[in-house]
Design a protein around this motif. Sequence first.
Motif, PDB file in Angstrom:
ATOM      1  N   GLY A 176      50.006  47.694  47.743  1.00 22.03           N
ATOM      2  CA  GLY A 176      50.458  48.446  46.303  1.00 22.03           C
ATOM      3  C   GLY A 176      49.989  46.947  45.449  1.00 22.03           C
ATOM      4  N   SER A 177      49.704  45.584  45.803  1.00 21.01           N
ATOM      5  CA  SER A 177      49.924  44.086  44.982  1.00 21.01           C
ATOM      6  C   SER A 177      48.246  44.101  44.713  1.00 21.01           C
ATOM      7  CB  SER A 177      50.506  44.023  45.313  1.00 21.01           C
ATOM      8  OG  SER A 177      50.885  42.723  46.602  1.00 21.01           O
ATOM      9  N   PHE A 178      48.570  43.808  43.923  1.00 24.19           N
ATOM     10  CA  PHE A 178      46.941  41.938  43.965  1.00 24.19           C
ATOM     11  C   PHE A 178      47.521  40.823  43.861  1.00 24.19           C
ATOM     12  CE2 PHE A 178      47.387  44.691  40.187  1.00 24.19           C
ATOM     13  CZ  PHE A 178      46.390  43.928  39.222  1.00 24.19           C
ATOM     14  N   ALA A 179      45.883  39.479  44.099  1.00 23.08           N
ATOM     15  CA  ALA A 179      46.677  38.140  43.137  1.00 23.08           C
ATOM     16  C   ALA A 179      45.691  38.501  42.492  1.00 23.08           C
ATOM     17  CB  ALA A 179      46.766  37.760  44.232  1.00 23.08           C
ATOM     18  N   ARG A 180      45.393  37.801  41.414  1.00 22.06           N
ATOM     19  CA  ARG A 180      45.184  37.559  39.599  1.00 22.06           C
ATOM     20  C   ARG A 180      44.535  36.074  39.780  1.00 22.06           C
ATOM     21  NH1 ARG A 180      40.575  38.619  39.300  1.00 22.06           N
ATOM     22  NH2 ARG A 180      40.081  38.778  36.827  1.00 22.06           N
ATOM     23  N   GLY A 181      44.744  34.965  39.464  1.00 14.46           N
ATOM     24  CA  GLY A 181      44.568  34.514  38.946  1.00 14.46           C
ATOM     25  C   GLY A 181      46.212  33.089  39.950  1.00 14.46           C
TER      26      GLY A 181
ATOM     27  N   PHE B 168      42.595  46.175  37.317  1.00 15.83           N
ATOM     28  CA  PHE B 168      43.372  45.799  38.040  1.00 15.83           C
ATOM     29  C   PHE B 168      43.425  44.528  37.396  1.00 15.83           C
ATOM     30  CE2 PHE B 168      40.715  46.289  41.963  1.00 15.83           C
ATOM     31  CZ  PHE B 168      41.803  46.937  42.683  1.00 15.83           C
ATOM     32  N   TYR B 169      43.310  43.787  36.199  1.00 16.78           N
ATOM     33  CA  TYR B 169      44.392  42.643  35.689  1.00 16.78           C
ATOM     34  C   TYR B 169      42.863  41.865  35.267  1.00 16.78           C
ATOM     35  CZ  TYR B 169      47.468  39.496  34.040  1.00 16.78           C
ATOM     36  OH  TYR B 169      48.380  38.773  33.113  1.00 16.78           O
TER      37      TYR B 169
ATOM     38  N   ALA C 209      52.063  43.728  41.289  1.00 15.98           N
ATOM     39  CA  ALA C 209      51.933  45.029  41.765  1.00 15.98           C
ATOM     40  C   ALA C 209      52.327  46.110  40.971  1.00 15.98           C
ATOM     41  CB  ALA C 209      53.619  45.214  42.384  1.00 15.98           C
ATOM     42  N   ALA C 210      51.405  47.256  41.413  1.00 17.78           N
ATOM     43  CA  ALA C 210      50.983  48.950  40.723  1.00 17.78           C
ATOM     44  C   ALA C 210      51.414  49.755  41.621  1.00 17.78           C
ATOM     45  CB  ALA C 210      49.539  48.719  39.985  1.00 17.78           C
ATOM     46  N   SER C 211      51.569  51.026  41.054  1.00 18.13           N
ATOM     47  CA  SER C 211      52.447  52.558  42.298  1.00 18.13           C
ATOM     48  C   SER C 211      50.547  53.608  41.853  1.00 18.13           C
ATOM     49  CB  SER C 211      53.359  52.571  40.895  1.00 18.13           C
ATOM     50  OG  SER C 211      53.144  53.332  40.283  1.00 18.13           O
TER      51      SER C 211
ATOM     52  N   GLN D 228      37.165  43.061  47.325  1.00  7.67           N
ATOM     53  CA  GLN D 228      38.773  42.517  48.301  1.00  7.67           C
ATOM     54  C   GLN D 228      39.429  42.744  47.865  1.00  7.67           C
ATOM     55  OE1 GLN D 228      37.575  41.115  51.177  1.00  7.67           O
ATOM     56  NE2 GLN D 228      35.913  41.865  51.274  1.00  7.67           N
ATOM     57  N   ILE D 229      39.726  42.801  46.162  1.00  9.60           N
ATOM     58  CA  ILE D 229      40.431  42.855  45.697  1.00  9.60           C
ATOM     59  C   ILE D 229      41.803  44.559  45.403  1.00  9.60           C
ATOM     60  CG2 ILE D 229      41.930  43.174  43.398  1.00  9.60           C
ATOM     61  CD1 ILE D 229      39.675  40.644  42.470  1.00  9.60           C
ATOM     62  N   MET D 230      40.354  45.501  45.825  1.00 12.80           N
ATOM     63  CA  MET D 230      40.643  47.352  45.452  1.00 12.80           C
ATOM     64  C   MET D 230      41.029  46.412  47.449  1.00 12.80           C
ATOM     65  SD  MET D 230      38.334  50.355  45.921  1.00 12.80           S
ATOM     66  CE  MET D 230      37.951  50.673  44.742  1.00 12.80           C
ATOM     67  N   LYS D 231      40.783  46.703  48.012  1.00 11.76           N
ATOM     68  CA  LYS D 231      41.385  46.656  49.621  1.00 11.76           C
ATOM     69  C   LYS D 231      42.514  46.232  49.875  1.00 11.76           C
ATOM     70  CE  LYS D 231      38.447  44.514  51.958  1.00 11.76           C
ATOM     71  NZ  LYS D 231      37.609  44.398  53.260  1.00 11.76           N
ATOM     72  N   ASP D 232      42.720  44.095  49.310  1.00 11.55           N
ATOM     73  CA  ASP D 232      44.284  44.054  49.170  1.00 11.55           C
ATOM     74  C   ASP D 232      45.053  44.999  48.394  1.00 11.55           C
ATOM     75  OD1 ASP D 232      46.096  42.677  49.297  1.00 11.55           O
ATOM     76  OD2 ASP D 232      45.697  41.191  47.525  1.00 11.55           O
ATOM     77  N   TYR D 233      44.580  45.575  47.031  1.00 11.30           N
ATOM     78  CA  TYR D 233      45.999  46.340  46.708  1.00 11.30           C
ATOM     79  C   TYR D 233      45.936  48.318  47.396  1.00 11.30           C
ATOM     80  CZ  TYR D 233      47.156  49.741  42.856  1.00 11.30           C
ATOM     81  OH  TYR D 233      48.507  50.737  42.563  1.00 11.30           O
TER      82      TYR D 233
END
Length: 392
Positions: free
Chosen positions: A311-316, A268-269, A321-323, A302-307
């Motif tokens: 189609g987006s995820f929170a880091r820091g 992810f990031y 967003a990604a496609s 959890q981040i994978m489920k959010d994505y």
Amino acid sequence: MAELNVIDEVESANVIINKKLRQYFDGKIVRKDLTKAIKEGANVPVYVLEFLLGQYCSSDDPEIIEDGVRTVKKILSENFVRPDEAQKVLSVLREQGSYTVIDRITARLNIREDRYEAEFSNLGVREILLEPGHVSKYDRLLCGGIWCIVQLEYEFLEEERRSMPIRVRKLTPIQMPHIELDEIKEARKEFTKAEWMTILLRSTGMESDKFTEREKWLLLARMIPLVENNFNLCELGPRSTGKSHIYKEISPNSILVSGGQTTVANLFYNMASRSVGLVGMWDCVAFDEVAGITFKDKDGIQIMKDYMASGSFARGKEEKAASASMVFVGNINQSVDVLLKTSHLFEPFPDAMAYDTAFFDRMHCYVPGWEIPKYQPDFFTNEYGFITDYLA
């Protein structure tokens, strides 16, 4: 007699399809048996190989095809750069002053110097000066890079010791530099639905005549993540049904993550380098052998489920967003009947996912892999199909 009539019908249908393909997609098609023949001895991506075959073997004349195959083999043997031979190639370039290589080239704009620079994947060199004309003509150089035949020059100047002595004299893409969708739409009108399905399956290397209607649709369903953004697909089934092949070989815009273990930074990031991971760089991220999926980070799933949901995820402090679509493929080692009596259809997933209903709610499609027959040699086509890169 009935069998002979069926064979004649199939052959005549193939003749019609091949004739239409040569008429409307000349130079963008290739005979898939040629790909098989050369691929066995050449460690190059299928899409590179097929582009060359499409250029040199686009004919029905056996002599032209034979000459074309020889030409392709010669080009690959003389110019393809293997990573372990990079220093040898650089040495030859230095001694001869010029050399032609086949490599994956990525371009970037050096804002400080106001110039474009190329990075060679297998050759292992970067910061090679690139003419702006190349970049404007082949914009995919800036979007992850493309495979090219490149004529390089080597000239070391004492007064320019700080500059790179390697220069690009000529650059020719051996992938589609760009594709006109309107052209495809117009040509598509000349084919029936059944013909187009046949062409798509043959383009992936499979002979559609060997499959039932249901099996054809299941094979096509595997390709949905390659064309739809943020599409989550799962396929579980027996071994040897080609589950992961399509994500590894058919598209240069798809990546197959093998081995299972990954990190949030990789996928992810990466907060240290402030760079987006695989989901931002590829159209499709496929996980092979779902049973082995593990995250080093506790919050990975959890981040994978959010994505997968948004189609987006929170880091820091940021939300990204990604496609990229997500694909999960794996093996079921027992019959489906037994599995349903003792467990459920997602049982091969690791425990952290296998009993998480929120995770499976995010799946858009479950391909029943047990309905696809195990591959046999005659399942692979010898007919014409699109060049893999054109299909992708």
